[in-house]
Design a protein around this motif. Structure first.
Motif, PDB file in Angstrom:
ATOM      1  N   LYS A 310       0.941  -1.054   0.073  1.00  0.00           N
ATOM      2  CA  LYS A 310       0.206  -0.144   0.075  1.00  0.00           C
ATOM      3  C   LYS A 310       0.716   1.330  -0.066  1.00  0.00           C
ATOM      4  O   LYS A 310       0.748   2.183  -0.870  1.00  0.00           O
ATOM      5  CB  LYS A 310      -0.989   0.189   1.168  1.00  0.00           C
ATOM      6  CG  LYS A 310      -1.628   1.251   1.254  1.00  0.00           C
ATOM      7  CD  LYS A 310      -2.502   1.551   0.293  1.00  0.00           C
ATOM      8  CE  LYS A 310      -3.503   2.831   0.670  1.00  0.00           C
ATOM      9  NZ  LYS A 310      -2.652   4.004   1.328  1.00  0.00           N
ATOM     10  N   ASP A 314       1.108   4.121  -3.092  1.00  0.00           N
ATOM     11  CA  ASP A 314       0.893   5.319  -2.567  1.00  0.00           C
ATOM     12  C   ASP A 314       2.304   6.276  -3.107  1.00  0.00           C
ATOM     13  O   ASP A 314       1.925   7.468  -3.409  1.00  0.00           O
ATOM     14  CB  ASP A 314       0.499   5.931  -1.210  1.00  0.00           C
ATOM     15  CG  ASP A 314      -0.638   5.157  -0.938  1.00  0.00           C
ATOM     16  OD1 ASP A 314      -1.546   4.933  -1.894  1.00  0.00           O
ATOM     17  OD2 ASP A 314      -1.051   5.108   0.342  1.00  0.00           O
ATOM     18  N   LYS A 323      -1.112  12.015  -6.074  1.00  0.00           N
ATOM     19  CA  LYS A 323      -1.676  11.994  -4.549  1.00  0.00           C
ATOM     20  C   LYS A 323      -1.189  13.276  -3.582  1.00  0.00           C
ATOM     21  O   LYS A 323       0.036  13.508  -4.135  1.00  0.00           O
ATOM     22  CB  LYS A 323      -1.089  10.636  -4.172  1.00  0.00           C
ATOM     23  CG  LYS A 323      -1.579  10.278  -2.743  1.00  0.00           C
ATOM     24  CD  LYS A 323      -1.032   8.991  -1.949  1.00  0.00           C
ATOM     25  CE  LYS A 323      -1.310   8.678  -0.637  1.00  0.00           C
ATOM     26  NZ  LYS A 323      -2.681   8.642  -0.462  1.00  0.00           N
ATOM     27  N   ARG A 416     -17.097   7.860   2.277  1.00  0.00           N
ATOM     28  CA  ARG A 416     -15.639   8.306   2.582  1.00  0.00           C
ATOM     29  C   ARG A 416     -15.528   8.244   4.105  1.00  0.00           C
ATOM     30  O   ARG A 416     -14.650   7.786   4.950  1.00  0.00           O
ATOM     31  CB  ARG A 416     -15.432   9.541   2.470  1.00  0.00           C
ATOM     32  CG  ARG A 416     -15.303   9.926   0.823  1.00  0.00           C
ATOM     33  CD  ARG A 416     -15.201  11.406   0.471  1.00  0.00           C
ATOM     34  NE  ARG A 416     -14.997  11.585  -1.010  1.00  0.00           N
ATOM     35  CZ  ARG A 416     -14.393  12.661  -1.626  1.00  0.00           C
ATOM     36  NH1 ARG A 416     -14.090  13.688  -0.852  1.00  0.00           N
ATOM     37  NH2 ARG A 416     -14.295  12.762  -2.808  1.00  0.00           N
ATOM     38  N   VAL A 419     -15.281   4.503   5.162  1.00  0.00           N
ATOM     39  CA  VAL A 419     -13.930   4.003   4.927  1.00  0.00           C
ATOM     40  C   VAL A 419     -12.982   4.674   6.216  1.00  0.00           C
ATOM     41  O   VAL A 419     -12.122   3.857   6.847  1.00  0.00           O
ATOM     42  CB  VAL A 419     -13.346   4.543   3.870  1.00  0.00           C
ATOM     43  CG1 VAL A 419     -11.635   4.224   3.424  1.00  0.00           C
ATOM     44  CG2 VAL A 419     -13.897   3.856   2.494  1.00  0.00           C
ATOM     45  N   GLN A 420     -13.112   5.791   6.622  1.00  0.00           N
ATOM     46  CA  GLN A 420     -12.487   6.450   7.583  1.00  0.00           C
ATOM     47  C   GLN A 420     -12.741   5.684   9.086  1.00  0.00           C
ATOM     48  O   GLN A 420     -11.779   5.334   9.752  1.00  0.00           O
ATOM     49  CB  GLN A 420     -12.989   7.761   8.199  1.00  0.00           C
ATOM     50  CG  GLN A 420     -12.263   8.867   6.747  1.00  0.00           C
ATOM     51  CD  GLN A 420     -12.689  10.111   7.238  1.00  0.00           C
ATOM     52  OE1 GLN A 420     -13.162  10.607   8.319  1.00  0.00           O
ATOM     53  NE2 GLN A 420     -12.333  11.144   6.361  1.00  0.00           N
ATOM     54  N   ALA A 427     -10.244  -1.605   6.548  1.00  0.00           N
ATOM     55  CA  ALA A 427      -9.806  -0.194   6.029  1.00  0.00           C
ATOM     56  C   ALA A 427      -8.411  -0.351   5.090  1.00  0.00           C
ATOM     57  O   ALA A 427      -8.244   0.318   4.154  1.00  0.00           O
ATOM     58  CB  ALA A 427      -9.658   0.773   7.045  1.00  0.00           C
ATOM     59  N   ALA A 431      -7.670   0.260   1.305  1.00  0.00           N
ATOM     60  CA  ALA A 431      -6.654   0.855   0.536  1.00  0.00           C
ATOM     61  C   ALA A 431      -5.660   0.395  -0.033  1.00  0.00           C
ATOM     62  O   ALA A 431      -5.360   1.017  -1.361  1.00  0.00           O
ATOM     63  CB  ALA A 431      -5.957   1.748   1.953  1.00  0.00           C
ATOM     64  N   GLU A 432      -5.268  -0.701   0.094  1.00  0.00           N
ATOM     65  CA  GLU A 432      -4.364  -1.571  -0.739  1.00  0.00           C
ATOM     66  C   GLU A 432      -4.993  -2.036  -2.195  1.00  0.00           C
ATOM     67  O   GLU A 432      -4.446  -1.625  -3.113  1.00  0.00           O
ATOM     68  CB  GLU A 432      -3.703  -2.779   0.151  1.00  0.00           C
ATOM     69  CG  GLU A 432      -2.738  -3.496  -0.838  1.00  0.00           C
ATOM     70  CD  GLU A 432      -2.027  -4.587  -0.171  1.00  0.00           C
ATOM     71  OE1 GLU A 432      -1.541  -5.493  -0.588  1.00  0.00           O
ATOM     72  OE2 GLU A 432      -2.006  -4.811   1.103  1.00  0.00           O
ATOM     73  N   GLU A 434      -7.358  -0.456  -3.427  1.00  0.00           N
ATOM     74  CA  GLU A 434      -7.653   0.911  -4.413  1.00  0.00           C
ATOM     75  C   GLU A 434      -6.344   1.400  -4.928  1.00  0.00           C
ATOM     76  O   GLU A 434      -6.281   1.725  -6.227  1.00  0.00           O
ATOM     77  CB  GLU A 434      -8.161   2.338  -3.504  1.00  0.00           C
ATOM     78  CG  GLU A 434      -9.673   1.871  -3.068  1.00  0.00           C
ATOM     79  CD  GLU A 434     -10.309   2.774  -2.136  1.00  0.00           C
ATOM     80  OE1 GLU A 434     -11.372   3.124  -2.231  1.00  0.00           O
ATOM     81  OE2 GLU A 434      -9.469   3.342  -1.414  1.00  0.00           O
ATOM     82  N   ALA A 435      -5.262   1.260  -4.153  1.00  0.00           N
ATOM     83  CA  ALA A 435      -3.832   1.611  -4.719  1.00  0.00           C
ATOM     84  C   ALA A 435      -3.490   0.586  -5.746  1.00  0.00           C
ATOM     85  O   ALA A 435      -2.977   1.136  -6.782  1.00  0.00           O
ATOM     86  CB  ALA A 435      -2.892   1.561  -3.721  1.00  0.00           C
TER      87      ALA A 435
END
Length: 574
Positions: A310, A314, A323, A416, A419-420, A427, A431-432, A434-435
């Motif tokens: 991840k 990023d 980003k 959002r 996700v937070q 989570a 995130a990984e 999506e990346a």
């Protein structure tokens, strides 16, 4: 005298060790009556006896001294140490030595003795030379096949170990592969005493904070940190210099002993092995190493990296400018809008930073870029914070479930927020994924562009393109499906706490002692991120009105939209 050769630069106790060869040959000489050992070094280390294009300085000195009749016998461990190029080449060496009155004797092949009192020695010499040549051909094919198998398993099978890493052999399915892992970390400050692993960690941290490659290189040079070349011993460094010069065919090297360059920093940051991935081919356009993928398109990850996948994905987004990076300004100050990509210049769309001297947000474009002229755009920090906060809370308070635009904003904010507030493990996976999705889609776009530029012409090129794009598509489909699944699960489990934020309408969150003032800066940023993508600042157009009114005229909030409507989640097709 004796002659030794070894194809690899390692002085060990193995059968191929030059030291062992020398000891055996000297022992044989000492066992013979009336023989005297001439202690001259004619060895060749790290040089092939199979490749006719390889220059062997030790062998050339041997032939030169033979012509000068400095010795009568060459003692070798085995004929394959003298040459592996076949019977014709071996016989040419033997005949030239014979003209000089020099015989060849092998300690491990007693039938190889070309002295005058052994009539069968030359015949055996030619026979063994032919066998050694065939063995080398078989060995070359075996090595190529072995490297192919090791590469498929992600092994670091050849070449120097990447800067900052160590390599260790491990067993995988009864095959020994070289696994990379971060090298030794010290407590020293970054400088002459810091280790390569220390320097790599520092480079990553600086890049994640938004520092550019040239700034990182300058910083490391000023600190005296050892470069990849400066960290090697003299022999290895000289070999790397020669290889570098051969690749460049002239010109300066980017790996000077004591001076870092942006090219070296960029190469380190772009390396997939930072995250433990195995590397595939070099992209012909970007010159970056691609991630090695299996038959299903999944990344092969056999190594231990400095960072997780991840963070690496990023980091690539940061390097590509896709980003937000630095979360504090250069002085280390954490502000509501500055230095994290939320506040953008209306003239060039760049992120605005902080000027602590006059307490402003600023965009300072020092030279023209394309159609955008150089400019300095400033706006008062305190007033801008107040205006954006007022617009934000006014929008939240006025949200209408019956308005289509507000429903879309609520959906984006809810997604959002989910996700937070999701389970940390879920989570992190989201995130990984999506990346990974963003990275593979970027790679697909680059692959299509390469094809359009003619880099995959011909049957072989088209086959390579087809194989690669199929792997990318398969991985894209899996990532997209998993992202949708994780987002749906998070959205189901959470909902926006609008009542807790807005109360019954009587409490003003912006009042002194209100909710907004009780939140710290990270909480304020997180709240803004739920409802807004970014804030655009335009140039000043009037001096009339109050400070709040003038700022309000210059500020535009770009409200959030649901991810389903964004192109980032759409499949990349030709």
């Amino acid at each position: 005298m004796t002659y030794e050769r070894q194809s690899h630069k390692s002085e060990t106790d193995s059968q191929a060790s030059p030291k062992m060869q020398r000891n055996k040959s000297v022992a044989y000489i000492n066992s013979q009556d009336n023989w005297t050992h001439i202690d001259t070094d004619y060895s060749d280390i790290g040089l092939s006896g199979y490749d006719p294009n390889v220059y062997r300085p030790g062998f050339e000195r041997l032939m030169e001294d033979a012509r000068a009749r400095k010795f009568d016998v060459v003692v070798i461990y085995m004929l394959s140490r003298l040459t592996r190029q076949g019977a014709a080449e071996a016989m040419q060496i033997q005949q030239e030595l014979a003209k000089c009155g020099v015989a060849i004797v092998s300690t491990q092949e007693p039938f190889i003795n070309t002295s005058d009192d052994n009539p069968f020695g030359v015949a055996f010499f030619a026979l063994i030379a032919g066998l050694a040549h065939q063995e080398s051909k078989n060995k070359s094919k075996f090595i190529r096949d072995a490297f192919k198998e090791l590469k498929a398993r992600g092994s670091h099978s050849s070449g120097p170990v990447p800067y900052g890493f160590d390599a260790e052999p491990v067993q995988v399915d009864k095959i020994t592969v070289r696994k990379l892992k971060p090298g030794t970390v010290s407590d020293a400050d970054i400088g002459p005493e810091s280790t390569p692993a220390d320097n790599v960690r520092y480079i990553i941290a600086q890049a994640e904070e938004g520092a550019k490659e040239n700034a990182i290189a300058t910083d490391l040079t000023e600190r005296g940190a050892r470069t990849p070349l400066g960290s090697l011993d003299e022999k290895a460094a000289e070999a790397r210099r020669k290889a570098s010069r051969a690749r460049r065919k002239g010109g300066s090297s980017d790996e000077a002993d004591n001076e870092w360059s942006s090219t070296v920093v960029r190469r380190i940051l772009r390396d997939p092995r930072l995250a433990g991935f195995a590397i595939g081919p070099v992209d012909p356009k970007t010159k970056h190493r691609e991630i090695l993928r299996d038959e299903e398109g999944q990344p092969v990850r056999p190594h231990e990296g400095f960072i997780g996948p991840k963070r690496w994905y990023d980091l690539q987004a940061v390097l590509d400018g896709r980003k937000r990076t630095r979360r504090v300004d250069r002085a280390g100050t954490l502000t509501f809008l500055g230095s994290w990509g939320a506040l953008r210049c209306g003239l060039c769309d760049a992120g605005m930073t902080v000027s602590n001297a006059d307490e402003t947000y600023v965009c300072n474009l020092r030279r023209s870029v394309g159609d955008v002229p150089k400019h300095v755009l400033r706006i008062k920090m305190k007033d801008t914070n107040n205006v954006v906060a007022a617009l934000l809370w006014a929008k939240v308070a006025a949200l209408d479930p019956g308005d289509d635009d507000d429903v879309a904003l609520l959906a984006a904010a809810a997604e959002r927020f989910a996700v937070q507030g999701a389970d940390p493990e879920a989570a992190a996976e989201l995130a990984e994924q999506e990346a990974q999705l963003a990275h593979v889609q970027k790679s697909m776009k680059e692959l299509y562009a390469d094809r359009d530029d003619g880099l995959y012409e011909g049957p072989t090129g088209r086959a390579a393109f087809k194989d690669t794009i199929q792997k990318y598509r398969a991985h894209e489909t899996r990532c997209a499906a998993r992202v949708d699944e994780l987002r749906a699960a998070a959205s189901t489990a959470t909902r926006l706490p609008l009542e807790a934020w807005t109360g019954n309408g009587d409490d003003d969150p912006l009042a002194k002692g209100g909710l907004w003032s009780r939140w710290d800066v990270p909480e304020q940023r997180a709240f803004l991120s739920l409802f807004a993508d970014h804030v655009i600042v335009g140039p000043a157009t009037t001096k009339r009105g109050t400070a709040f009114e003038r700022i309000r005229e210059r500020v535009e909030v770009v409200w959030a939209t649901p991810d389903e409507g964004e192109s980032d989640n759409n499949s990349v097709t030709a």
